[in-house]
Design a protein around this motif. Structure first.
Motif, PDB file in Angstrom:
ATOM      1  N   MET A  67     -46.272   0.487 -11.236  1.00 17.48           N
ATOM      2  CA  MET A  67     -47.107   0.417 -12.419  1.00 17.48           C
ATOM      3  C   MET A  67     -46.579   1.376 -13.527  1.00 17.48           C
ATOM      4  SD  MET A  67     -50.889  -0.604 -11.101  1.00 17.48           S
ATOM      5  CE  MET A  67     -51.765  -0.612 -12.550  1.00 17.48           C
ATOM      6  N   MET A  98     -42.359   1.164 -13.419  1.00 13.87           N
ATOM      7  CA  MET A  98     -41.568  -0.114 -13.311  1.00 13.87           C
ATOM      8  C   MET A  98     -42.429  -1.411 -13.909  1.00 13.87           C
ATOM      9  SD  MET A  98     -39.912   0.697  -9.511  1.00 13.87           S
ATOM     10  CE  MET A  98     -38.452  -0.635  -9.533  1.00 13.87           C
ATOM     11  N   ASN A  99     -43.330  -1.358 -14.636  1.00 14.04           N
ATOM     12  CA  ASN A  99     -44.071  -2.406 -15.243  1.00 14.04           C
ATOM     13  C   ASN A  99     -44.658  -3.224 -13.891  1.00 14.04           C
ATOM     14  OD1 ASN A  99     -43.504  -1.225 -17.704  1.00 14.04           O
ATOM     15  ND2 ASN A  99     -41.572  -2.134 -17.820  1.00 14.04           N
ATOM     16  N   LYS A 125     -47.754  -4.863 -12.031  1.00 12.74           N
ATOM     17  CA  LYS A 125     -48.973  -5.175 -12.241  1.00 12.74           C
ATOM     18  C   LYS A 125     -49.846  -5.285 -11.059  1.00 12.74           C
ATOM     19  CE  LYS A 125     -48.184  -6.713 -17.011  1.00 12.74           C
ATOM     20  NZ  LYS A 125     -48.425  -7.840 -18.029  1.00 12.74           N
ATOM     21  N   LYS A 153     -46.839 -10.030  -7.874  1.00 13.33           N
ATOM     22  CA  LYS A 153     -45.471 -10.297  -8.156  1.00 13.33           C
ATOM     23  C   LYS A 153     -44.697 -10.465  -6.811  1.00 13.33           C
ATOM     24  CE  LYS A 153     -44.631  -8.603 -12.702  1.00 13.33           C
ATOM     25  NZ  LYS A 153     -43.879  -8.044 -13.710  1.00 13.33           N
TER      26      LYS A 153
END
Length: 323
Positions: free
Chosen positions: A127, A130-131, A133, A311
């Motif tokens: 998070m 590397m974005n 969630k 994800k």
């Protein structure tokens, strides 16, 4: 591919075996950490691991079906040398050092539970950098596990004589974070070069750094005689270096082939529970109803956290990495 009942049985057996092997890391390390100073023990462990993984590579590289996933060549790009060294020194060396230090203060039970938090920490680093969630369900699982960890820290603790439980928790947390911080990078290196080749170079980097530290700090390598003179300690060191850091990869790959990565990874959530049970049975650590409930709840939280990933494409990176 059709999965038969026999494949399912063999696959789950292999997956649970890996959870068992990795789950007893703290139990295996405990007697060694009490006999040899942590810094020297790190050196002994990774020299043993290099030997073990080198033998495994020589065997698996001859088989196309295995070398495809484990690695068939020792050639690496110059640009990846620093990455491998970073993963080795931080993700393996620092991880092991703080892990051994923690066992001088707390029991293998507490150690194993904190180490089992790696999936949570890995996602947090994801998070941050590397974005990644987390879903609402994952947040709930994380909060539940955090409450459980707090309850364990203030409850009955297998504290070592003359040790500090606070320092023990600090050390093992630093250990866990060292491994989790490099998880995504280690996953990318394993995908590029194969897991055995990637890990072999990481172990070599720790061993080389260990030699430098041995010379700089004038460490007493004669402590190896303590291990060689004790069949139990020698067996534990071999298992730690060659089994936990080597052979377990082959068993895990077999489970992947039989039941798939996702199902096999789910089994790793049993690690804290395995460590707890084995620590009670072999090290004589105390069995408390409250601690049993806490460990069980953490296993459930880990399962929920892994099951409801936001994800799916980051599954590979979220697998708990070997100790």
């Amino acid at each position: 591919m059709t999965v038969t009942n026999k494949d399912n049985l063999l696959g789950w057996t292999a997956a649970i075996a890996v959870a068992g092997i990795w789950g007893v890391t703290g139990v295996v390390s405990k007697p060694l950490s009490m006999a040899v100073d942590p810094m020297t023990l790190v050196f002994f462990r990774y020299v043993t691991a290099v030997i073990g993984l080198s033998v495994i590579f020589m065997i698996t590289s001859r088989f196309t079906s295995l070398s495809k996933d484990l690695g068939s060549s020792l050639k690496i790009d110059k640009g990846d040398i620093a990455k491998i060294a970073l993963c080795g020194i931080i993700g393996q060396g620092v991880f092991s050092l703080f892990n051994f230090l923690s066992l001088s203060h707390i029991g293998a039970t507490e150690n194993g539970v904190i180490q089992g938090m790696q999936p949570f920490a890995t996602v947090f680093f994801g998070m941050m950098f590397m974005n990644f969630k987390m879903s609402k369900i994952q947040w709930g699982a994380f909060i539940a596990s955090a409450v459980c960890i707090y309850a364990m820290s203030v409850g009955p603790t297998n504290q070592v004589e003359n040790g500090s439980s606070v320092m023990g928790y600090v050390y093992v947390t630093c250990s866990m974070l060292s491994l989790a911080w490099t998880a995504h990078l280690r996953a990318s290196l394993a995908e590029k070069y194969g897991s055995v080749v990637s890990m072999l170079y990481q172990y070599i980097s720790v061993a080389v750094m260990g030699i430098i530290v041995v010379v700089a700090m004038d460490l007493d390598l004669s402590q190896i005689n303590i291990i060689l003179a004790n069949p139990l300690l020698l067996g534990l060191l071999i298992f730690l270096g060659m089994g936990i850091s080597g052979g377990s990869y082959l068993i895990q790959l077999y489970s992947f082939k039989k039941i798939g990565v996702e199902k096999a990874t789910m089994a790793l959530n049993l690690m804290p529970l395995v460590g707890y049970i084995v620590a009670v049975l072999t090290l004589g650590e105390q069995l408390h109803l409250s601690k049993t409930i806490i460990v069980s709840l953490i296993v459930v939280a880990l399962y929920v956290f892994t099951k409801f990933e936001a994800k799916p494409e980051i599954n590979k990176s979220l697998k708990p990495q070997e100790a």
